[in-house]
Motif scaffolding. Structure first.
Motif, PDB file in Angstrom:
ATOM      1  N   SER A   1      -7.124 -10.122 -29.215  1.00 23.27           N
ATOM      2  CA  SER A   1      -6.780  -8.842 -30.091  1.00 23.27           C
ATOM      3  C   SER A   1      -5.300  -8.735 -30.153  1.00 23.27           C
ATOM      4  O   SER A   1      -4.489  -8.500 -31.050  1.00 23.27           O
ATOM      5  CB  SER A   1      -7.066  -7.656 -29.689  1.00 23.27           C
TER       6      SER A   1
ATOM      7  N   ARG B   1     -12.287 -17.457 -27.912  1.00 21.56           N
ATOM      8  CA  ARG B   1     -12.836 -16.264 -27.808  1.00 21.56           C
ATOM      9  C   ARG B   1     -11.875 -15.417 -28.816  1.00 21.56           C
ATOM     10  O   ARG B   1     -11.058 -15.774 -29.000  1.00 21.56           O
ATOM     11  CB  ARG B   1     -13.080 -15.844 -26.506  1.00 21.56           C
ATOM     12  N   ASP B   2     -12.486 -14.387 -29.148  1.00 21.16           N
ATOM     13  CA  ASP B   2     -11.411 -13.331 -29.837  1.00 21.16           C
ATOM     14  C   ASP B   2     -10.140 -12.966 -28.776  1.00 21.16           C
ATOM     15  O   ASP B   2     -10.264 -12.684 -27.759  1.00 21.16           O
ATOM     16  CB  ASP B   2     -12.192 -12.216 -30.213  1.00 21.16           C
TER      17      ASP B   2
ATOM     18  N   LYS C   1      -9.780 -14.696 -34.188  1.00 19.17           N
ATOM     19  CA  LYS C   1     -11.161 -14.535 -34.027  1.00 19.17           C
ATOM     20  C   LYS C   1     -11.760 -16.085 -33.571  1.00 19.17           C
ATOM     21  O   LYS C   1     -11.028 -17.156 -33.701  1.00 19.17           O
ATOM     22  CB  LYS C   1     -11.673 -14.725 -35.476  1.00 19.17           C
ATOM     23  N   ALA C   2     -12.441 -16.214 -32.485  1.00 18.14           N
ATOM     24  CA  ALA C   2     -13.001 -17.337 -31.815  1.00 18.14           C
ATOM     25  C   ALA C   2     -13.508 -18.295 -33.062  1.00 18.14           C
ATOM     26  O   ALA C   2     -14.112 -18.038 -34.226  1.00 18.14           O
ATOM     27  CB  ALA C   2     -14.113 -16.890 -30.943  1.00 18.14           C
TER      28      ALA C   2
ATOM     29  N   CYS D   1      -2.128 -11.069 -35.727  1.00 16.18           N
ATOM     30  CA  CYS D   1      -3.306 -10.902 -34.577  1.00 16.18           C
ATOM     31  C   CYS D   1      -4.169  -9.872 -35.280  1.00 16.18           C
ATOM     32  O   CYS D   1      -3.861  -8.919 -36.118  1.00 16.18           O
ATOM     33  CB  CYS D   1      -2.849 -10.286 -33.471  1.00 16.18           C
TER      34      CYS D   1
ATOM     35  N   GLU E   1     -12.025 -19.810 -35.425  1.00 14.81           N
ATOM     36  CA  GLU E   1     -11.200 -19.893 -36.273  1.00 14.81           C
ATOM     37  C   GLU E   1      -9.616 -20.793 -35.879  1.00 14.81           C
ATOM     38  O   GLU E   1      -9.353 -20.648 -34.736  1.00 14.81           O
ATOM     39  CB  GLU E   1     -10.643 -18.680 -37.063  1.00 14.81           C
TER      40      GLU E   1
END
Length: 159
Positions: free
Chosen positions: A70, A67-68, A113-114, A110, A116
């Motif tokens: 941040s 998942r992403d 990304k999910a 940061c 990557e």
């Protein structure tokens, strides 16, 4: 000739497995388990890391978050007799300055990304105050919602 090549391939594969760092999935983490070829730690060429006080250990690992993220924080602890002890100066700090592209060449920081692939590269100091002891090193990177990556390795700190 084919038999010889097959035997040679199996021999090299077994040699690689016996010299790989033993990487275990964190029991309380839902992050994908890492394979030994995704984690490289200096002083850990075999099944148990040997870390010398007053030295440094470098780590490089691949991260492919599901998942992403941040922000990414470090959860680095030494577990001695089932008691987790934070590594001073590393536990709870931002991991973002140590995030590189998939090849490990360019700092990207940061957010992550999910799906990557990223490379985390860092160096930790093995302080003289650390006791000479066998332990498990818990290395997690994540946020309040969970881990992007987490693994544990057996280790020994020596004088």
């Amino acid at each position: 000739m084919k038999s010889f090549l097959c035997l040679l391939t199996i021999t090299f594969a077994l040699f690689a497995l016996t010299n790989a760092t033993e990487v275990k999935k964190c029991s309380k983490s839902t992050a994908r388990a890492l394979t030994p070829d995704e984690v490289t730690i200096s002083s850990c060429p075999e099944n148990k890391c040997t870390l010398k006080r007053k030295s440094e250990a470098s780590i490089e690992m691949k991260i492919k978050p599901e998942r992403d993220f941040s922000e990414l924080n470090s959860d680095i602890q030494g577990i001695i007799l089932d008691v987790p002890l934070p590594f001073p100066g590393y536990y709870g700090t931002s991991a973002c300055p140590y995030i590189y592209d998939a090849e490990g060449k360019e700092k990207v920081g940061c957010p992550l990304k999910a799906g990557e692939t990223y490379t985390y590269k860092n160096t930790i100091k093995i302080l003289s105050i650390y006791p000479a002891v066998s332990l498990v090193i818990h290395w997690g990177l994540g946020d309040k919602q969970g881990d992007a990556v987490c693994f544990e390795i057996p280790a020994k700190i020596k004088a």
